[in-house]
Design a protein around this motif. Sequence first.
Motif, mmCIF file in Angstrom:
data_model
loop_
_atom_site.group_PDB
_atom_site.id
_atom_site.type_symbol
_atom_site.label_atom_id
_atom_site.label_comp_id
_atom_site.label_asym_id
_atom_site.label_seq_id
_atom_site.Cartn_x
_atom_site.Cartn_y
_atom_site.Cartn_z
ATOM 1 N N GLN A 220 -24.023 -14.445 -0.992
ATOM 2 C CA GLN A 220 -25.307 -13.953 -1.488
ATOM 3 C C GLN A 220 -26.288 -15.096 -1.700
ATOM 4 N N SER A 221 -25.791 -16.238 -2.157
ATOM 5 C CA SER A 221 -26.692 -17.384 -2.353
ATOM 6 C C SER A 221 -27.275 -17.854 -1.023
ATOM 7 N N LEU A 222 -26.465 -17.805 0.037
ATOM 8 C CA LEU A 222 -26.971 -18.167 1.363
ATOM 9 C C LEU A 222 -28.026 -17.169 1.826
ATOM 10 N N ILE A 223 -27.737 -15.886 1.684
ATOM 11 C CA ILE A 223 -28.686 -14.860 2.128
ATOM 12 C C ILE A 223 -29.974 -14.932 1.316
ATOM 13 N N ASP A 224 -29.855 -15.157 0.016
ATOM 14 C CA ASP A 224 -31.053 -15.282 -0.824
ATOM 15 C C ASP A 224 -31.918 -16.451 -0.364
ATOM 16 N N ASN A 225 -31.271 -17.550 0.011
ATOM 17 C CA ASN A 225 -32.023 -18.705 0.506
ATOM 18 C C ASN A 225 -32.763 -18.365 1.792
ATOM 19 N N LEU A 226 -32.109 -17.630 2.688
ATOM 20 C CA LEU A 226 -32.757 -17.248 3.946
ATOM 21 C C LEU A 226 -33.952 -16.334 3.693
ATOM 22 N N VAL A 227 -33.793 -15.403 2.766
ATOM 23 C CA VAL A 227 -34.889 -14.475 2.456
ATOM 24 C C VAL A 227 -36.058 -15.223 1.819
ATOM 25 N N GLU A 228 -35.758 -16.155 0.922
ATOM 26 C CA GLU A 228 -36.819 -16.942 0.284
ATOM 27 C C GLU A 228 -37.606 -17.758 1.303
#
Length: 424
Positions: A220-228
Amino acid sequence: MNKLTTSTAIPTRALKLEALSKISASFELFCLASGMEALGEMMDRDAQAICGPRHARGRNRRAHRWGKTKGKIGFHGGKVEIERPRLRGFDGKEQPVPSWEAAVAEDWLGKWAMNQMLINVATRKFARSVRLPEGDVPGPAGAGLSKSAASRRFVALSAARTRDWMASDLSGLDLLVIQIDGIHMDEDLILVAAIGVDVKGDKHPLGLAEGATENAATVQSLIDNLVERGLDPAVPRLFIIDGAKALSKAIRRTFGRAAAIQRCQIHKARNIMERLPKSLHASVRCVLRQAWELDDAAKAERLIRNLAQRLERDWSGVAGSILEGIDEILTVTRLGLPKELQRSLACTNIIENAMSTVRRVCRNVKRWRSASMAMRWTAAAMQEAARGFRRLKAHKQLPTLRAALEAHHNKDSHGNIARQAIAA
């Protein structure tokens, strides 16, 4: 024959003439001396532009000469000494020499260190890899050739590049496919990486996230970074994973419950074979291959369920493993993609190839001191792998994937509206 030296006590022109007279044995020194002479002439012109001609007086002068000093510039992965003029302003402060500032501004030494590390040159052998032990350009103490100097330069440049990469804007990438996978760096350290494929078939390393395990929080931290960084969650995409439940959970949490997820068929088959005796490998592999090749998802699912039913009595655990995630294992078939595109997108080969480059680049590292160290090395290795990326083999069929994903997304949206209407 006396050994030539690069001592700055020798004027650069005299050094050049000495090297030129013995060019057959000292071409490297000749190149160094020529460069030093050219830089010296540029600095003299800068000094004249700022201070005017020597011993001259004039109102246009901005500073006056203040002797000379020795400085070091990068050459062949290390440093060499060269004399440079000093200029002192009328306010008593040191004035920069533009050509000298330009010569030392470029981080050639960091790039040398980075390149050597990426091709598996150990820091202990760095000096030998850039300066011949019997060569005419020596590597004395302070030349920046020690293992600690090479390591410091690699750390500084890799950290800067990792920060830039992890903050880069993704909104300009029209990504259709995202592959996510993890790589174990240490017993309690795993890195989760993502690679995207755009509508033209070009591949892009997207990001990294560190964690103790490959759990939903790490993904989730990786996906959140991509979305940001600009990855739009509303755009339908195909996600390809190795089968970890944490990956599916994090993807559906961000991109919706109906996100198109394809589990790697190669991983699936390998996991099944590892739990079966060799006598069953050929028959089971044949059935799985038949299922993967079918155009009809319903028939493929029926074939897999029949296989699980045959194994149920003697290998009930394996039968359950075959049926686990059956919806995600046939996603590319359900989307109705062409055969060639199905083969390219039914597995995680793209990111696995990048991970093999990571393992090659990192094989000289004996101990990971911290997660940030692993992040730096892995980020550098992934960017190195990106240099060898080729366009997706079936890139001409990617418009078919886009149309299929949009149809899948619209179908799910209409289904949600209908369910909400019934509930109301």
